[in-house]
Design a protein around this motif. Structure first.
Motif, PDB file in Angstrom:
ATOM      1  N   GLY A 378       0.797  -1.405   0.041  1.00  0.00           N
ATOM      2  CA  GLY A 378      -0.017   0.051   0.013  1.00  0.00           C
ATOM      3  C   GLY A 378       0.882   1.265  -0.033  1.00  0.00           C
ATOM      4  N   LEU A 379       2.125   1.108  -0.165  1.00  0.00           N
ATOM      5  CA  LEU A 379       2.917   2.419  -0.211  1.00  0.00           C
ATOM      6  C   LEU A 379       3.213   2.766  -1.534  1.00  0.00           C
ATOM      7  N   GLY A 380       3.070   2.150  -2.507  1.00  0.00           N
ATOM      8  CA  GLY A 380       3.446   2.444  -3.803  1.00  0.00           C
ATOM      9  C   GLY A 380       2.679   1.410  -5.064  1.00  0.00           C
ATOM     10  N   THR A 381       3.176   1.280  -6.235  1.00  0.00           N
ATOM     11  CA  THR A 381       2.729   0.640  -7.195  1.00  0.00           C
ATOM     12  C   THR A 381       3.501  -1.014  -7.184  1.00  0.00           C
ATOM     13  N   SER A 382       4.057  -1.559  -6.152  1.00  0.00           N
ATOM     14  CA  SER A 382       4.667  -2.615  -5.937  1.00  0.00           C
ATOM     15  C   SER A 382       4.900  -2.993  -4.594  1.00  0.00           C
ATOM     16  N   ASN A 383       4.963  -4.389  -4.039  1.00  0.00           N
ATOM     17  CA  ASN A 383       4.948  -4.658  -2.804  1.00  0.00           C
ATOM     18  C   ASN A 383       5.804  -6.294  -2.974  1.00  0.00           C
ATOM     19  N   VAL A 384       6.244  -6.478  -1.714  1.00  0.00           N
ATOM     20  CA  VAL A 384       6.933  -7.938  -1.777  1.00  0.00           C
ATOM     21  C   VAL A 384       6.507  -8.706  -0.729  1.00  0.00           C
ATOM     22  N   PHE A 385       5.960  -9.859  -0.548  1.00  0.00           N
ATOM     23  CA  PHE A 385       5.869 -10.653   0.393  1.00  0.00           C
ATOM     24  C   PHE A 385       6.892 -11.852   0.545  1.00  0.00           C
ATOM     25  N   SER A 386       7.008 -12.523   1.615  1.00  0.00           N
ATOM     26  CA  SER A 386       8.107 -13.725   1.480  1.00  0.00           C
ATOM     27  C   SER A 386       7.512 -14.783   2.593  1.00  0.00           C
ATOM     28  N   PHE A 387       8.028 -15.963   2.156  1.00  0.00           N
ATOM     29  CA  PHE A 387       7.490 -17.250   3.102  1.00  0.00           C
ATOM     30  C   PHE A 387       8.476 -18.428   2.761  1.00  0.00           C
ATOM     31  N   ASN A 388       8.331 -19.413   3.523  1.00  0.00           N
ATOM     32  CA  ASN A 388       9.062 -20.712   3.267  1.00  0.00           C
ATOM     33  C   ASN A 388       8.280 -21.592   2.391  1.00  0.00           C
ATOM     34  N   VAL A 389       9.170 -22.165   1.589  1.00  0.00           N
ATOM     35  CA  VAL A 389       8.358 -23.035   0.691  1.00  0.00           C
ATOM     36  C   VAL A 389       8.017 -24.152   1.686  1.00  0.00           C
ATOM     37  N   PHE A 390       6.543 -24.751   0.958  1.00  0.00           N
ATOM     38  CA  PHE A 390       5.945 -26.073   1.689  1.00  0.00           C
ATOM     39  C   PHE A 390       5.273 -26.691   0.748  1.00  0.00           C
ATOM     40  N   GLN A 391       4.688 -27.679   1.129  1.00  0.00           N
ATOM     41  CA  GLN A 391       3.789 -28.669   0.374  1.00  0.00           C
ATOM     42  C   GLN A 391       2.575 -29.098   1.360  1.00  0.00           C
ATOM     43  N   PHE A 392       1.582 -29.307   0.347  1.00  0.00           N
ATOM     44  CA  PHE A 392       0.247 -29.765   1.326  1.00  0.00           C
ATOM     45  C   PHE A 392       0.519 -31.316   1.709  1.00  0.00           C
ATOM     46  N   SER A 393       0.286 -31.469   3.106  1.00  0.00           N
ATOM     47  CA  SER A 393       0.138 -32.750   3.399  1.00  0.00           C
ATOM     48  C   SER A 393      -0.433 -33.766   2.864  1.00  0.00           C
ATOM     49  N   GLY A 394       0.597 -35.034   2.574  1.00  0.00           N
ATOM     50  CA  GLY A 394      -0.355 -36.065   1.860  1.00  0.00           C
ATOM     51  C   GLY A 394      -0.725 -35.564   0.349  1.00  0.00           C
ATOM     52  N   GLU A 395      -0.268 -34.569  -0.226  1.00  0.00           N
ATOM     53  CA  GLU A 395      -0.336 -34.093  -1.537  1.00  0.00           C
ATOM     54  C   GLU A 395       0.888 -34.182  -2.151  1.00  0.00           C
ATOM     55  N   THR A 396       0.984 -34.544  -3.583  1.00  0.00           N
ATOM     56  CA  THR A 396       2.147 -34.370  -4.556  1.00  0.00           C
ATOM     57  C   THR A 396       1.646 -33.709  -5.775  1.00  0.00           C
ATOM     58  N   SER A 397       0.488 -32.949  -5.720  1.00  0.00           N
ATOM     59  CA  SER A 397       0.095 -32.451  -6.907  1.00  0.00           C
ATOM     60  C   SER A 397       0.837 -31.024  -6.818  1.00  0.00           C
ATOM     61  N   ALA A 398       0.470 -30.278  -7.996  1.00  0.00           N
ATOM     62  CA  ALA A 398       1.508 -28.817  -8.016  1.00  0.00           C
ATOM     63  C   ALA A 398       0.654 -27.813  -6.840  1.00  0.00           C
ATOM     64  N   ILE A 399       1.183 -26.755  -6.838  1.00  0.00           N
ATOM     65  CA  ILE A 399       0.771 -25.816  -5.790  1.00  0.00           C
ATOM     66  C   ILE A 399       0.292 -24.513  -6.578  1.00  0.00           C
ATOM     67  N   TYR A 400      -0.756 -23.879  -6.439  1.00  0.00           N
ATOM     68  CA  TYR A 400      -1.256 -22.695  -7.279  1.00  0.00           C
ATOM     69  C   TYR A 400      -1.347 -21.402  -5.934  1.00  0.00           C
ATOM     70  N   LEU A 401      -0.444 -20.498  -6.289  1.00  0.00           N
ATOM     71  CA  LEU A 401      -0.459 -19.482  -5.542  1.00  0.00           C
ATOM     72  C   LEU A 401      -1.226 -18.180  -6.309  1.00  0.00           C
ATOM     73  N   HIS A 402      -2.302 -17.829  -5.433  1.00  0.00           N
ATOM     74  CA  HIS A 402      -3.151 -16.806  -5.927  1.00  0.00           C
ATOM     75  C   HIS A 402      -3.233 -15.634  -5.037  1.00  0.00           C
ATOM     76  N   CYS A 403      -3.070 -14.286  -5.641  1.00  0.00           N
ATOM     77  CA  CYS A 403      -3.053 -13.298  -5.041  1.00  0.00           C
ATOM     78  C   CYS A 403      -4.194 -12.258  -5.476  1.00  0.00           C
TER      79      CYS A 403
END
Length: 444
Positions: A378-403
């Motif tokens: 909210g300070l300009g026309t770009s921003n950054v967020f970070s996190f540690n890579v994870f996987q869903f328990s019991g899942e081997t499919s792809a991960i789709y990240l929505h924002c």
């Protein structure tokens, strides 16, 4: 009247005794019976001389015990004595046990044996009460220097005696090392567990009041004077259990010093096979929202300076930190700011599919995930967020990240969310067409 009160007192004490017997002592008797039902065999100790044991047992047929022969036959006592002393070593302290048993039986027949202990060289045994002494399942109550104390049961001690160990082997985890000693084994060596500590005198052992096991522990954040080192695949722990420095006189001590060095290693799990690849190095979305026409880009980086772009050929490991930048090109930064309202992950391309894991909620990091951070929102026309890579328990499919991003007219108003999120954190446009959704996919 006095007799009636006295009878009630006796009855009350009797009830207390039986309640305590049922609660505390009956389970111990049942456990002993269970242990006795199991047949255990020991290897023969070749150092024991059975002829010497027989001479010891034969004392039951000599004075002063012969005064009781007409009342109690000695055959069963002598046989039990021979069978025991011929198998178990003298260090087990059984050389007077059967003489004491026979003498006690004679006393019930009111047959005086005089000072029989001096005659057969058995030490005087003070009378101690075990009524108030609690012992764990692997212990039994007996006399130690005139006081009731807990001794190790033979079956429990048998796994430690061959190596002169005082407890279990050291247990290592990814973050700590723990060694557990048996209080009864320590007391058998005349060691007071309360004066033991690690290299750091402030790191003492914890005595479990139920199991009577003493635990010493340290970790990488508080090493207690120990050493924690790492190589490519292992974490090594080293420390020492020792007696407290000094003594009552401050200079000397008349007790054996204790120094137990211990070490262990923890093999770090191999996660090299658990890698993720981003399907596209960056995702670009053309957005037309009312008077605004802009290009929205989502890109991933492996550093906070946003210099190392994650390519489709790059491999990311589980728990590796990544930074995602959301950037809007074609907007007047003085008139409008971009706010990342929410980001979440699913296992399907659909934004409302399940399972779902939230990373950013109402413009702020998900408080349940301590790895998530949000910068410049909210300070300009770009921003950054970070996190540690994870996987869903019991899942081997792809991960789709929505924002989901929104545009906020600045007009002198602060568009940056206040975290923890508040319903009055900022003034927002009421038009739904100011929101845009962008999705990035990861595969393992």
């Amino acid at each position: 009247m006095y007799a009636r009160r006295r009878w009630k007192q006796v009855q009350y004490m009797s009830d207390l005794f039986w309640k305590r017997w049922v609660k505390e002592y009956l389970p111990q008797l049942q456990e002993r019976q269970r242990c006795c039902d199991t047949l255990h065999t020991d290897t023969v100790d070749s150092s024991i001389t059975c002829s010497r044991s027989a001479d010891r047992c034969e004392l039951l047929n000599q004075p002063p015990f012969d005064a009781c022969h007409q009342h109690i036959d000695t055959d069963a006592y002598v046989a039990a004595c021979n069978n025991t002393l011929c198998v178990y070593p003298a260090v087990d302290g059984l050389h007077c046990q059967f003489l004491e048993a026979y003498a006690e039986s004679c006393s019930l027949k009111e047959v005086p044996l005089g000072d029989w202990r001096t005659t057969v060289q058995c030490p005087a045994v003070p009378q101690v009460s075990c009524l108030d002494q609690y012992c764990s399942e692997h212990e039994f109550c007996g006399d130690r220097l005139g006081e009731a104390s807990c001794f190790c049961r033979a079956l429990f001690a048998s796994k430690f005696n061959p190596t002169n160990a005082l407890g279990e082997q050291t247990v290592c985890t990814q973050n700590s090392a723990t060694v557990t000693l048996a209080e009864c084994l320590l007391q058998d060596r005349g060691i007071n567990s309360s004066v033991l500590h690690l290299n750091d005198p402030n790191c003492k052992g914890h005595l479990d009041p139920q199991t009577h096991m003493v635990e010493f522990s340290f970790d990488s954040s508080d090493t207690c004077g120990g050493e924690v080192s790492m190589n490519n695949s292992q974490i090594l722990y080293k420390n020492t259990i020792m007696t407290r420095n000094g003594s009552q006189n401050g200079v000397i001590t008349r007790k054996d010093q204790v120094q137990i060095d211990f070490s262990c290693f923890y093999t770090k799990p191999d996660v090299q096979s658990l890698s993720f690849r981003i399907k596209d190095s960056s995702v670009v979305l053309q957005v037309v929202s009312g008077p605004w026409n802009y290009t929205l880009t989502m890109a991933a980086y492996t550093d906070g300076g946003l210099q190392n772009l994650v390519e489709s050929s790059s491999e990311l490991q589980l728990n590796q930190k990544v930074w995602l930048q959301l950037k809007a090109d074609g907007l007047d930064g003085d008139a409008v700011a971009m706010v990342t309202d929410s980001c979440w992950a699913t296992t399907q391309p659909s934004t409302d599919s399940s399972p779902r894991y939230d990373l950013v909620i109402a413009g702020c990091p998900n408080k349940a995930d301590q790895t998530v951070t949000v910068e410049g929102n909210g300070l300009g026309t770009s921003n950054v967020f970070s996190f540690n890579v994870f996987q869903f328990s019991g899942e081997t499919s792809a991960i789709y990240l929505h924002c989901k991003v929104e545009l906020c007219p600045r007009e002198g108003t602060t568009c940056a969310p206040t975290c923890p999120a508040s319903s009055k954190r900022r003034r927002r446009s009421s038009r739904s067409n100011t929101a845009a959704l962008i999705t990035m996919a990861w595969s393992n």
